[in-house]
Every structure is written in structure tokens, then in C-alpha cells.
Design a protein around this motif. Structure first.
Motif, PDB file in Angstrom:
ATOM      1  N   GLN A   7      17.294 -30.195 -18.818  1.00 17.01           N
ATOM      2  CA  GLN A   7      17.164 -28.735 -18.664  1.00 17.01           C
ATOM      3  C   GLN A   7      15.792 -28.339 -19.164  1.00 17.01           C
ATOM      4  O   GLN A   7      15.125 -29.092 -19.850  1.00 17.01           O
ATOM      5  N   GLY A   8      15.363 -27.159 -18.784  1.00 15.37           N
ATOM      6  CA  GLY A   8      14.050 -26.685 -19.177  1.00 15.37           C
ATOM      7  C   GLY A   8      12.967 -27.180 -18.234  1.00 15.37           C
ATOM      8  O   GLY A   8      13.242 -27.734 -17.170  1.00 15.37           O
ATOM      9  N   ASP A   9      11.729 -26.971 -18.623  1.00  8.34           N
ATOM     10  CA  ASP A   9      10.600 -27.353 -17.791  1.00  8.34           C
ATOM     11  C   ASP A   9       9.397 -27.590 -18.674  1.00  8.34           C
ATOM     12  O   ASP A   9       9.398 -27.296 -19.869  1.00  8.34           O
ATOM     13  N   VAL A  10       8.353 -28.122 -18.083  1.00  6.69           N
ATOM     14  CA  VAL A  10       7.056 -28.303 -18.723  1.00  6.69           C
ATOM     15  C   VAL A  10       6.090 -27.418 -17.960  1.00  6.69           C
ATOM     16  O   VAL A  10       6.083 -27.439 -16.725  1.00  6.69           O
ATOM     17  N   LEU A  11       5.314 -26.626 -18.670  1.00  4.61           N
ATOM     18  CA  LEU A  11       4.362 -25.735 -18.021  1.00  4.61           C
ATOM     19  C   LEU A  11       2.942 -26.217 -18.261  1.00  4.61           C
ATOM     20  O   LEU A  11       2.589 -26.584 -19.381  1.00  4.61           O
ATOM     21  N   TYR A  12       2.151 -26.236 -17.203  1.00 11.00           N
ATOM     22  CA  TYR A  12       0.722 -26.531 -17.292  1.00 11.00           C
ATOM     23  C   TYR A  12      -0.017 -25.314 -16.782  1.00 11.00           C
ATOM     24  O   TYR A  12       0.186 -24.895 -15.652  1.00 11.00           O
ATOM     25  N   ASP A  13      -0.850 -24.752 -17.640  1.00  7.69           N
ATOM     26  CA  ASP A  13      -1.571 -23.514 -17.316  1.00  7.69           C
ATOM     27  C   ASP A  13      -0.609 -22.426 -16.843  1.00  7.69           C
ATOM     28  O   ASP A  13      -0.901 -21.682 -15.916  1.00  7.69           O
ATOM     29  N   GLY A  14       0.578 -22.378 -17.463  1.00  5.81           N
ATOM     30  CA  GLY A  14       1.562 -21.359 -17.152  1.00  5.81           C
ATOM     31  C   GLY A  14       2.408 -21.630 -15.920  1.00  5.81           C
ATOM     32  O   GLY A  14       3.295 -20.859 -15.595  1.00  5.81           O
ATOM     33  N   THR A  15       2.137 -22.732 -15.224  1.00  8.93           N
ATOM     34  CA  THR A  15       2.877 -23.067 -14.009  1.00  8.93           C
ATOM     35  C   THR A  15       3.935 -24.118 -14.318  1.00  8.93           C
ATOM     36  O   THR A  15       3.616 -25.174 -14.869  1.00  8.93           O
ATOM     37  N   PRO A  16       5.206 -23.845 -13.972  1.00  5.21           N
ATOM     38  CA  PRO A  16       6.266 -24.833 -14.216  1.00  5.21           C
ATOM     39  C   PRO A  16       6.023 -26.108 -13.405  1.00  5.21           C
ATOM     40  O   PRO A  16       5.871 -26.056 -12.186  1.00  5.21           O
ATOM     41  N   PHE A  17       5.973 -27.232 -14.090  1.00  5.72           N
ATOM     42  CA  PHE A  17       5.693 -28.508 -13.438  1.00  5.72           C
ATOM     43  C   PHE A  17       6.862 -28.965 -12.577  1.00  5.72           C
ATOM     44  O   PHE A  17       6.703 -29.282 -11.402  1.00  5.72           O
ATOM     45  N   TRP A  18       8.048 -29.023 -13.143  1.00  3.56           N
ATOM     46  CA  TRP A  18       9.196 -29.587 -12.440  1.00  3.56           C
ATOM     47  C   TRP A  18       9.751 -28.660 -11.371  1.00  3.56           C
ATOM     48  O   TRP A  18      10.471 -29.112 -10.478  1.00  3.56           O
ATOM     49  N   GLN A  19       9.431 -27.386 -11.424  1.00  9.17           N
ATOM     50  CA  GLN A  19       9.874 -26.458 -10.386  1.00  9.17           C
ATOM     51  C   GLN A  19       8.855 -26.349  -9.257  1.00  9.17           C
ATOM     52  O   GLN A  19       9.111 -25.693  -8.251  1.00  9.17           O
ATOM     53  N   SER A  20       7.698 -26.998  -9.425  1.00  8.13           N
ATOM     54  CA  SER A  20       6.657 -26.982  -8.402  1.00  8.13           C
ATOM     55  C   SER A  20       7.013 -27.931  -7.262  1.00  8.13           C
ATOM     56  O   SER A  20       7.858 -28.816  -7.417  1.00  8.13           O
ATOM     57  N   SER A  21       6.324 -27.768  -6.151  1.00  7.29           N
ATOM     58  CA  SER A  21       6.537 -28.661  -5.010  1.00  7.29           C
ATOM     59  C   SER A  21       6.068 -30.074  -5.372  1.00  7.29           C
ATOM     60  O   SER A  21       5.283 -30.266  -6.306  1.00  7.29           O
ATOM     61  N   GLU A  22       6.534 -31.036  -4.618  1.00  8.23           N
ATOM     62  CA  GLU A  22       6.136 -32.423  -4.850  1.00  8.23           C
ATOM     63  C   GLU A  22       4.625 -32.580  -4.705  1.00  8.23           C
ATOM     64  O   GLU A  22       3.990 -33.305  -5.468  1.00  8.23           O
ATOM     65  N   GLU A  23       4.033 -31.881  -3.749  1.00  8.44           N
ATOM     66  CA  GLU A  23       2.587 -31.943  -3.546  1.00  8.44           C
ATOM     67  C   GLU A  23       1.832 -31.361  -4.734  1.00  8.44           C
ATOM     68  O   GLU A  23       0.832 -31.919  -5.176  1.00  8.44           O
TER      69      GLU A  23
END
Length: 177
Positions: A39-55
Motif C-alpha cells: 500500500q502507499g506509493d513513492v513520490l519523485y518530484d511530487g509525482t507518484p511513481f507506482w501510479q504512473s504509467s509504465e513508460e
């Protein structure tokens, strides 16, 4: 691991500490995209990593460098070939340019002249530094180290710590250890 919340600033060395089996390596795997969190996520520069597209995740991963505990060098490849491997995968550089970059990265970690050596021909501390040179191959913004001094004698461990400080100062990269 529960309720982990941390903010890592650019250019700093961030240390993850804890007892054996508490999840340090698992947390690192989540941060570098090798394991999805329960559960949860990791954010890089405020952008959720695991919720981002594969690309988008793949693009982010290209800006990371990783040094695994063992160095994770290919035993059938020379040190220069190990360092050139990510360059061949992610760039359109010529073979000559990749060789030049491999020589530069090896020199940066104190292994100038060892380009044609195989991992079995060098010490454990040198393998760690060669693994670091490979982690630096693509000029990453963030470097992740999983117990970089594991298995090293105290002098080699201290030298690696000093090298990390020098690289942080000269490259301005962020280090997560």
C-alpha cells in the motif's frame, strides 16, 4: 514496514538504518521500482511513481543508478564491458564513445587501468567500486546503494565511504544508502 514517510532532498546522502530483517532492502527495492508496495506509493518530484504509467516509470528509472550488495557484475565481461552495458541498452553511443565513458567512470572510482580485468581478477572492494562505476554510467540523478560496505574490511569500507562523499560533492547526485 509501516507508516514510512521521508523526504529526501536533492544532493543529500540519505541513510536507511535498522536491524536485520526490518525491511531496509525491501524498502530500497520499492524505491527503485523492483517491488510494488502493498500500500502507499513513492513520490519523485511530487509525482507518484507506482501510479504512473509504465513508460513514465521506465523514464524515471533511467535516471537512477543502483549498486547492489555484491556489485552484481557479469563475471564473463570485463569491467569496461560491464560499465558499457547500460550505455548500450539506453543510448545510441558508438562503441568508441562507450569505451571512453567506461574508462572515465572507472577512473572516477579509482580503477584506471583495470578496464580489461574480469571481476574474478580483482578484490571485493574493487568489485564494489566497479559496480559503482556501472551505476554511474548513465550519469544518474539518484544513486541507490544496498549495504555498500557489506563484506568489506574496515579500510576498504572507509575508502568507499570517502568515495561516496567525493562523488556527492563533485556530481551533485542524491544518494540513498
Amino acid at each position: 514496514m509501516r507508516d514510512i514517510n521521508a523526504q529526501i532532498k536533492r544532493g543529500e546522502i540519505f541513510i536507511i538504518m535498522g536491524g536485520s530483517g526490518c525491511g531496509k532492502s525491501t524498502l530500497l527495492r520499492v524505491m527503485i521500482g523492483l517491488k510494488q508496495p502493498a500500500q502507499g506509493d513513492v513520490l519523485y518530484d511530487g509525482t507518484p511513481f507506482w501510479q504512473s504509467s509504465e513508460e513514465a516509470r521506465a523514464e524515471k528509472l533511467r535516471r537512477f543508478g543502483v549498486l547492489f550488495q555484491s556489485g552484481a557484475l557479469w563475471s564473463s565481461m570485463t569491467l569496461a564491458e560491464n560499465i558499457a552495458l547500460p550505455l548500450g541498452e539506453y543510448t545510441d553511443l558508438s562503441a568508441g564513445d562507450m569505451t571512453d565513458i567506461a574508462q572515465l567512470k572507472l577512473a572516477l572510482v579509482g580503477l584506471k587501468g583495470f578496464e580489461d580485468y574480469y571481476p574474478a581478477e580483482i578484490s571485493g572492494g574493487m568489485c564494489k567500486r566497479a559496480g559503482l562505476a556501472r551505476a554511474l554510467a548513465l550519469d544518474p540523478e539518484v544513486l541507490f546503494f544496498d549495504e555498500p560496505s557489506a563484506g568489506l574490511d574496515p579500510i576498504s569500507s572507509r575508502n568507499l565511504d570517502e568515495l561516496i562523499l567525493q562523488l556527492r560533492d563533485s556530481l551533485g547526485a542524491t544518494f540513498v544508502v
